[in-house]
Each structure stands twice: as C-alpha cells, then as structure tokens.
Design a protein around this motif. Structure first.
Motif, PDB file in Angstrom:
ATOM      1  N   ALA A  82       0.831  -1.208   0.000  1.00  0.00           N
ATOM      2  CA  ALA A  82       0.000   0.000   0.000  1.00  0.00           C
ATOM      3  C   ALA A  82       0.865   1.258   0.000  1.00  0.00           C
ATOM      4  O   ALA A  82       0.588   2.220  -0.724  1.00  0.00           O
ATOM      5  CB  ALA A  82      -0.933  -0.005   1.209  1.00  0.00           C
ATOM      6  N   LEU A  83       1.927   1.260   0.816  1.00  0.00           N
ATOM      7  CA  LEU A  83       2.839   2.409   0.817  1.00  0.00           C
ATOM      8  C   LEU A  83       3.473   2.599  -0.551  1.00  0.00           C
ATOM      9  O   LEU A  83       3.588   3.724  -1.040  1.00  0.00           O
ATOM     10  CB  LEU A  83       3.928   2.230   1.872  1.00  0.00           C
ATOM     11  N   PHE A  84       3.894   1.505  -1.157  1.00  0.00           N
ATOM     12  CA  PHE A  84       4.508   1.607  -2.475  1.00  0.00           C
ATOM     13  C   PHE A  84       3.496   2.061  -3.517  1.00  0.00           C
ATOM     14  O   PHE A  84       3.817   2.854  -4.404  1.00  0.00           O
ATOM     15  CB  PHE A  84       5.117   0.271  -2.887  1.00  0.00           C
ATOM     16  N   LEU A  85       2.269   1.585  -3.407  1.00  0.00           N
ATOM     17  CA  LEU A  85       1.238   1.959  -4.366  1.00  0.00           C
ATOM     18  C   LEU A  85       0.919   3.449  -4.272  1.00  0.00           C
ATOM     19  O   LEU A  85       0.808   4.138  -5.282  1.00  0.00           O
ATOM     20  CB  LEU A  85      -0.028   1.139  -4.129  1.00  0.00           C
ATOM     21  N   PHE A  86       0.788   3.966  -3.050  1.00  0.00           N
ATOM     22  CA  PHE A  86       0.398   5.357  -2.876  1.00  0.00           C
ATOM     23  C   PHE A  86       1.561   6.335  -3.011  1.00  0.00           C
ATOM     24  O   PHE A  86       1.372   7.457  -3.470  1.00  0.00           O
ATOM     25  CB  PHE A  86      -0.278   5.562  -1.528  1.00  0.00           C
ATOM     26  N   PHE A  87       2.751   5.937  -2.591  1.00  0.00           N
ATOM     27  CA  PHE A  87       3.875   6.867  -2.565  1.00  0.00           C
ATOM     28  C   PHE A  87       5.031   6.446  -3.469  1.00  0.00           C
ATOM     29  O   PHE A  87       6.054   7.122  -3.493  1.00  0.00           O
ATOM     30  CB  PHE A  87       4.404   7.020  -1.137  1.00  0.00           C
ATOM     31  N   GLY A  88       4.895   5.368  -4.195  1.00  0.00           N
ATOM     32  CA  GLY A  88       5.986   4.889  -5.031  1.00  0.00           C
ATOM     33  C   GLY A  88       6.267   5.792  -6.214  1.00  0.00           C
ATOM     34  O   GLY A  88       7.398   5.989  -6.603  1.00  0.00           O
ATOM     35  N   ASN A  89       5.240   6.364  -6.777  1.00  0.00           N
ATOM     36  CA  ASN A  89       5.414   7.279  -7.898  1.00  0.00           C
ATOM     37  C   ASN A  89       5.457   8.688  -7.333  1.00  0.00           C
ATOM     38  O   ASN A  89       4.443   9.297  -7.080  1.00  0.00           O
ATOM     39  CB  ASN A  89       4.270   7.125  -8.900  1.00  0.00           C
ATOM     40  N   ALA A  90       6.667   9.200  -7.144  1.00  0.00           N
ATOM     41  CA  ALA A  90       6.838  10.491  -6.485  1.00  0.00           C
ATOM     42  C   ALA A  90       6.731  11.674  -7.435  1.00  0.00           C
ATOM     43  O   ALA A  90       6.913  12.801  -7.036  1.00  0.00           O
ATOM     44  CB  ALA A  90       8.183  10.531  -5.777  1.00  0.00           C
ATOM     45  N   LEU A  91       6.435  11.405  -8.679  1.00  0.00           N
ATOM     46  CA  LEU A  91       6.342  12.504  -9.626  1.00  0.00           C
ATOM     47  C   LEU A  91       4.995  13.198  -9.482  1.00  0.00           C
ATOM     48  O   LEU A  91       3.950  12.577  -9.573  1.00  0.00           O
ATOM     49  CB  LEU A  91       6.491  11.991 -11.061  1.00  0.00           C
ATOM     50  N   GLU A  92       5.062  14.474  -9.232  1.00  0.00           N
ATOM     51  CA  GLU A  92       3.843  15.274  -9.187  1.00  0.00           C
ATOM     52  C   GLU A  92       3.890  16.215 -10.371  1.00  0.00           C
ATOM     53  O   GLU A  92       4.866  16.921 -10.578  1.00  0.00           O
ATOM     54  CB  GLU A  92       3.761  16.058  -7.884  1.00  0.00           C
ATOM     55  N   VAL A  93       2.836  16.228 -11.110  1.00  0.00           N
ATOM     56  CA  VAL A  93       2.801  17.037 -12.314  1.00  0.00           C
ATOM     57  C   VAL A  93       1.951  18.260 -12.042  1.00  0.00           C
ATOM     58  O   VAL A  93       0.794  18.156 -11.633  1.00  0.00           O
ATOM     59  CB  VAL A  93       2.230  16.231 -13.507  1.00  0.00           C
ATOM     60  N   ASP A  94       2.540  19.424 -12.246  1.00  0.00           N
ATOM     61  CA  ASP A  94       1.798  20.671 -12.147  1.00  0.00           C
ATOM     62  C   ASP A  94       1.392  21.078 -13.550  1.00  0.00           C
ATOM     63  O   ASP A  94       2.234  21.295 -14.419  1.00  0.00           O
ATOM     64  CB  ASP A  94       2.646  21.779 -11.516  1.00  0.00           C
ATOM     65  N   VAL A  95       0.115  21.196 -13.754  1.00  0.00           N
ATOM     66  CA  VAL A  95      -0.385  21.559 -15.063  1.00  0.00           C
ATOM     67  C   VAL A  95      -0.883  22.993 -14.995  1.00  0.00           C
ATOM     68  O   VAL A  95      -1.726  23.342 -14.181  1.00  0.00           O
ATOM     69  CB  VAL A  95      -1.525  20.611 -15.504  1.00  0.00           C
ATOM     70  N   ASP A  96      -0.327  23.814 -15.849  1.00  0.00           N
ATOM     71  CA  ASP A  96      -0.777  25.206 -15.938  1.00  0.00           C
ATOM     72  C   ASP A  96      -1.802  25.297 -17.056  1.00  0.00           C
ATOM     73  O   ASP A  96      -1.531  24.978 -18.207  1.00  0.00           O
ATOM     74  CB  ASP A  96       0.385  26.155 -16.254  1.00  0.00           C
ATOM     75  N   VAL A  97      -2.970  25.736 -16.685  1.00  0.00           N
ATOM     76  CA  VAL A  97      -4.034  25.876 -17.669  1.00  0.00           C
ATOM     77  C   VAL A  97      -4.185  27.365 -17.944  1.00  0.00           C
ATOM     78  O   VAL A  97      -4.440  28.154 -17.051  1.00  0.00           O
ATOM     79  CB  VAL A  97      -5.362  25.274 -17.151  1.00  0.00           C
ATOM     80  N   ASP A  98      -3.998  27.736 -19.181  1.00  0.00           N
ATOM     81  CA  ASP A  98      -4.159  29.135 -19.579  1.00  0.00           C
ATOM     82  C   ASP A  98      -5.629  29.408 -19.834  1.00  0.00           C
ATOM     83  O   ASP A  98      -6.243  28.763 -20.684  1.00  0.00           O
ATOM     84  CB  ASP A  98      -3.358  29.439 -20.851  1.00  0.00           C
TER      85      ASP A  98
END
Length: 77
Positions: free
Chosen positions: A59-75
């Motif tokens: 569960a820890l790996f599933l929730f926190f394994g992908n540490a990439l957070e994508v910030d999307v700027d919407v114009d």
C-alpha cells in the motif's frame, strides 16, 4: 516533499519484500534476523504479521511509489 514520498515508496517496497522473503524462508525454518521476533507469538500470529508487512508495504509503495507530481498550468482565455 518529493523526497519524503519517494522514501515512503521505497520503504514500502522494502517492507513488502521482507515480508515475502520471510514467508519463503519460513518454509526452510530460516528467518530474516530483523524479523526474528515475528514467531515469538506463535505460528498463526507470525503469518498474520508477515501478511500485514506485505499488504502495508504494498500500500505504501502503491500510494507513494510514484513520487512525480505534475503541475499543469491551464491558460484561461
């Protein structure tokens, strides 16, 4: 913040791997030194702890394994 999530994911993977290795080694009457306390409460409780290690670590790996957070700027236009 990204480093904490990445470390939690790696820690979860480590917990799950240790649980799986503990199950495999228990068939040969061996155990990981760090988890030698698991069978102190009996065989059934040892299996419960091993399964909880796998589920909790997964569960820890599933929730926190992908540490990439994508910030999307919407114009907005």
């Amino acid at each position: 913040m990204e480093t904490i999530k990445s470390n939690l994911g790696k820690g979860g993977l480590l917990l799950a791997a240790m649980g799986i290795m503990s199950i495999i080694l228990s068939f040969f009457n061996y155990n990981i030194r760090l988890l030698s306390w698991v069978d102190a409460w009996g065989n059934t409780m040892g299996w419960v702890i091993r399964i909880l290690l796998i589920v909790g670590g997964g569960a820890l790996f599933l929730f926190f394994g992908n540490a990439l957070e994508v910030d999307v700027d919407v114009d907005e236009q």
